[in-house]
Write a protein that holds these residues in place. Sequence first.
Motif: not given
Length: 404
Positions: A255-260, A282-290
């Motif tokens: 969800l945070q676009d971190i390298s696996p 915070c990233y999950m809340d921001a993903a709602k607008d995408f």
Amino acid sequence: MEEKKIDNSQDKRQETAAEGQSPWANMQFTLAPSCTRGLCAKGVSRSDHQLNTYDWLADVPGNAESTDLVEVQFKNTRKGYYRNVNGLPLKKGDWVAVEASPGHDVGVVTLTGRLVALQLKKANLKSADDIKSLYRLAKDSDMERYYEAKAREEATMIQSRQIAKDLKLDMKIGDVEYQGDGNKAIFYYIADERVDFRQLIKVLADTFHVRIEMKQIGARQEAGRIGGTGPCGRELCCATWMKSFSSVGTTAARLQDISPNPQKLAGMCAKLKCCLNYEVDCYMDAAKDFPPNDAILQTADADYYHFKHDYLAGTVTYSMDKRKPVNLETITPARAKEVIAMNKEGKKPLSLQEDARQKQPERPKDMLDDSDLTRFDSQMKKKRKKKKKPNKQNKENKETKEEK
């Protein structure tokens, strides 16, 4: 504390100035105590204690007398809660002797007053019988036995590991803690599966002549007890303030676009870092607008597929190919949702950038991009050396020398 009065009389200042003395010579001042500046010396504990709790109510009158509960800390992250049955005037940093089974243990007071009741909720004590009594302040004899017992811990741990290896037990003894009176030893071990250590307890009791207690801990708890420094440069969270460990999954990194990369995601305990859960909400809340990643944006020229997104910058990048970056177009999430709504109505815009209501936010520019690195260097003036013309006398002298 009685405060001294400050003489701010203007007349006295004028008189002393007329006499030639400093106007502040006869004035009395008082230094503000640490409590008035926001910090209280009573609420601060020694810095070498793990899981330290700052007592914000230490300077409140009657805080220590509000309850008889006291928080006592032992080696590393082990804490216990006891009742001050004798009404001793305790403060943070005092060494005390507390009830144990058998004998007594020695620890340091880390919290008193009303905040202890709040800490009890995190400790999950089921009954009041789990709260034992606090005997007294530690004597010199208690401290001597305490230091003698602590000096045996490292040698005991190394020898116990060899004993477990000889018994072919699939376990790792990570730490050993002796009780303050030296009559009991707690062995902290790690094991992936259930271990039958009945024979191990017999061998350890015969070897060290103390009562043996085995406690199984996880890899994160072992890292908290040992301590260390994380890749961020700070001390481990599990060794400073974390008391409960929640499960961490790879979805938090996705969800945070971190390298696996397992080496970058793993902490000192070889498990996923606990800090991966700190910013997931915070990233999950921001993903709602995408817009959804599987949405296809259709234009009059071609179809665009999701390539990448940046939650912090608030942009989405689309490509004309599903797997390769071809003709990348970066737009805002609002524009992407607008194009998706137009496609549902059967309309196709000329391009993703056309008719955009919201312009892309301008990225911050570096003011030193167009500057020269040598702009502050002083320009050295080249001095031309003048060539000296040979005189006639010099020429005659050279000729005479050659003839000789």
